[in-house]
Design an enzyme around this catalytic site. Structure first.
Site, PDB file in Angstrom:
ATOM      1  N   LYS A 109      37.720  49.090  29.589  1.00  0.00           N
ATOM      2  CA  LYS A 109      37.129  49.378  30.553  1.00  0.00           C
ATOM      3  C   LYS A 109      37.972  50.248  31.612  1.00  0.00           C
ATOM      4  CE  LYS A 109      33.692  47.544  34.264  1.00  0.00           C
ATOM      5  NZ  LYS A 109      33.021  46.614  34.427  1.00  0.00           N
ATOM      6  N   ASN A 113      41.090  43.664  41.999  1.00  0.00           N
ATOM      7  CA  ASN A 113      41.283  42.332  42.706  1.00  0.00           C
ATOM      8  C   ASN A 113      42.340  41.398  41.989  1.00  0.00           C
ATOM      9  OD1 ASN A 113      39.173  43.154  44.328  1.00  0.00           O
ATOM     10  ND2 ASN A 113      37.795  42.651  42.890  1.00  0.00           N
ATOM     11  N   THR A 114      43.078  41.679  40.974  1.00  0.00           N
ATOM     12  CA  THR A 114      44.021  40.858  40.296  1.00  0.00           C
ATOM     13  C   THR A 114      45.396  41.764  40.461  1.00  0.00           C
ATOM     14  OG1 THR A 114      42.826  39.748  38.851  1.00  0.00           O
ATOM     15  CG2 THR A 114      45.168  40.104  38.384  1.00  0.00           C
ATOM     16  N   ASN A 129      34.753  50.948  36.336  1.00  0.00           N
ATOM     17  CA  ASN A 129      34.963  49.816  37.128  1.00  0.00           C
ATOM     18  C   ASN A 129      34.841  50.198  38.757  1.00  0.00           C
ATOM     19  OD1 ASN A 129      35.552  47.016  38.184  1.00  0.00           O
ATOM     20  ND2 ASN A 129      36.914  46.976  36.439  1.00  0.00           N
ATOM     21  N   PHE A 150      38.500  37.457  39.527  1.00  0.00           N
ATOM     22  CA  PHE A 150      38.448  36.865  38.204  1.00  0.00           C
ATOM     23  C   PHE A 150      38.129  35.285  38.465  1.00  0.00           C
ATOM     24  CE2 PHE A 150      41.077  40.205  35.640  1.00  0.00           C
ATOM     25  CZ  PHE A 150      39.886  41.087  35.816  1.00  0.00           C
TER      26      PHE A 150
END
Length: 351
Positions: A215, A184-185, A244, A121
């Protein structure tokens, strides 16, 4: 396509993120010039009334959208609009600016026509992006805005992040997407649970009647996915975006040990998940398909199985700027061959 392949082969010799930044600067600073726009529109834009439809009350000239992740900071709208997209989804945007994960964090799997990203992000933050978007919105294409929580935001404060983001962009988007599914978080995917999703959409509906989407990840179990999506729909979601990127590294030969995989390697997994969603929710909600779509047949398959719209990203990288024109031309031919007069008639025809 042959010319682009040669150009692509040259570009692929360089770092993936550096090439993305080069493309971003071209689309932000050169493709928005009137003379260049005219050239690009003539070359890449295709329109046919068969592809026009309204989804959640929004008019779309064609069903092919750009997925979130490409224009994170709303810098490329005018340039991207010349490349034949039917809509653009911006972000993922977080409340505060963040630089994302350490580099390198973007990798190509050329043989599998796929990308592995661990971006995290990275974006300019809500305040800057909001001011930038004010100069462009309302726009000539529908604009979706994809929201995520900041890395440093505690799980118990995540709802507040999404609430503040929605408040910031209430007048600057046509639809909104809550991203709980990026790998990725840290721990973000833990928010894909009925309790949080119910709170999230109940909160969001107190602020807007515009379309709201969830999503989802492709790696969630089927039972959990159906329960979470049902909760989202029951508490105000207008639809589901599936899917995703995946953490199933078996889909490529030489995976990195970080980030999610998108592109052709994700196609089968994403398609299977989408079909399950459609079998359960097609009559209840709007479905948008993303994941491994790079051709008219890919798009048509998802449409026949219930997708009102489809999105591309990695296919755009591998197939080049002609991808929307090629898909839309071929999609029109497929619709005609199957006796449809408009794309809306094809949505869910195989269910």
């Amino acid at each position: 396509m042959l010319k682009y392949q040669r150009f692509r082969d040259f570009l692929f010799k360089f770092d993936a993120e550096n090439i993305h930044n080069l493309a971003e600067n071209f689309l932000a600073h050169f493709a928005n010039k009137p003379m260049i726009q005219d050239v690009l529109l003539k070359k890449f834009y295709y329109q046919d009334s068969m592809l026009y439809c309204r989804v959640c009350g929004i008019p779309f000239n064609n069903p092919i959208g750009l997925a979130a992740g490409f224009d994170k900071n709303a810098r490329m709208l005018e340039g991207l609009a010349t490349l034949g997209f039917g809509f653009l989804e911006l972000g993922t945007i977080t409340k505060l600016p963040q630089s994302g994960n350490p580099k390198p964090r973007l990798f190509r799997h050329i043989e599998e026509k796929s990308i592995q990203n661990a971006m995290g992000f990275n974006n300019d933050g809500a305040d800057i992006i909001k001011e930038r978007l004010k100069n462009s919105y309302p726009f000539c294409l529908p604009i979706g805005i994809n929201f995520g929580k900041n890395k440093q935001t505690k799980q118990e404060d995540a709802l507040s992040d999404y609430e503040k983001l929605l408040q910031e962009f209430l007048t600057l988007g046509d639809y909104y997407v809550f991203n709980l599914s990026s790998p990725n978080t840290l721990n973000l995917r833990d928010l894909q649970n009925e309790s949080f999703v119910g709170e999230l959409f109940s909160m969001a509906r107190t602020y807007t009647n515009k379309p709201l989407f969830l999503k989802i990840a492709p790696d969630i179990s089927t039972d959990s996915m159906l329960q979470v999506c049902k909760k989202a729909i029951d508490t105000g979601a207008s639809g589901i975006i599936a899917t995703n990127t995946t953490l199933d590294y078996s889909v490529v030969k030489n995976p990195k040990d970080i980030g999610g995989i998108s592109g052709a390697a994700l196609r089968q997994k994403s398609s299977e998940i989408f079909k399950i969603l459609a079998q359960n929710f097609f009559k209840e909600t709007t479905l948008i398909a993303v994941g491994g779509i790079s051709s008219a047949m890919d798009a048509y398959e998802r449409i026949l199985h219930g997708a009102s719209l489809v999105q591309i990203y990695t296919g755009f990288i591998f197939e080049g700027p002609s991808i929307c024109k090629n898909i839309n031309q071929e999609l029109t031919a497929l619709l005609k061959a199957d006796g449809f007069s408009n794309i809306k008639e094809a949505i869910g025809a195989n269910l």
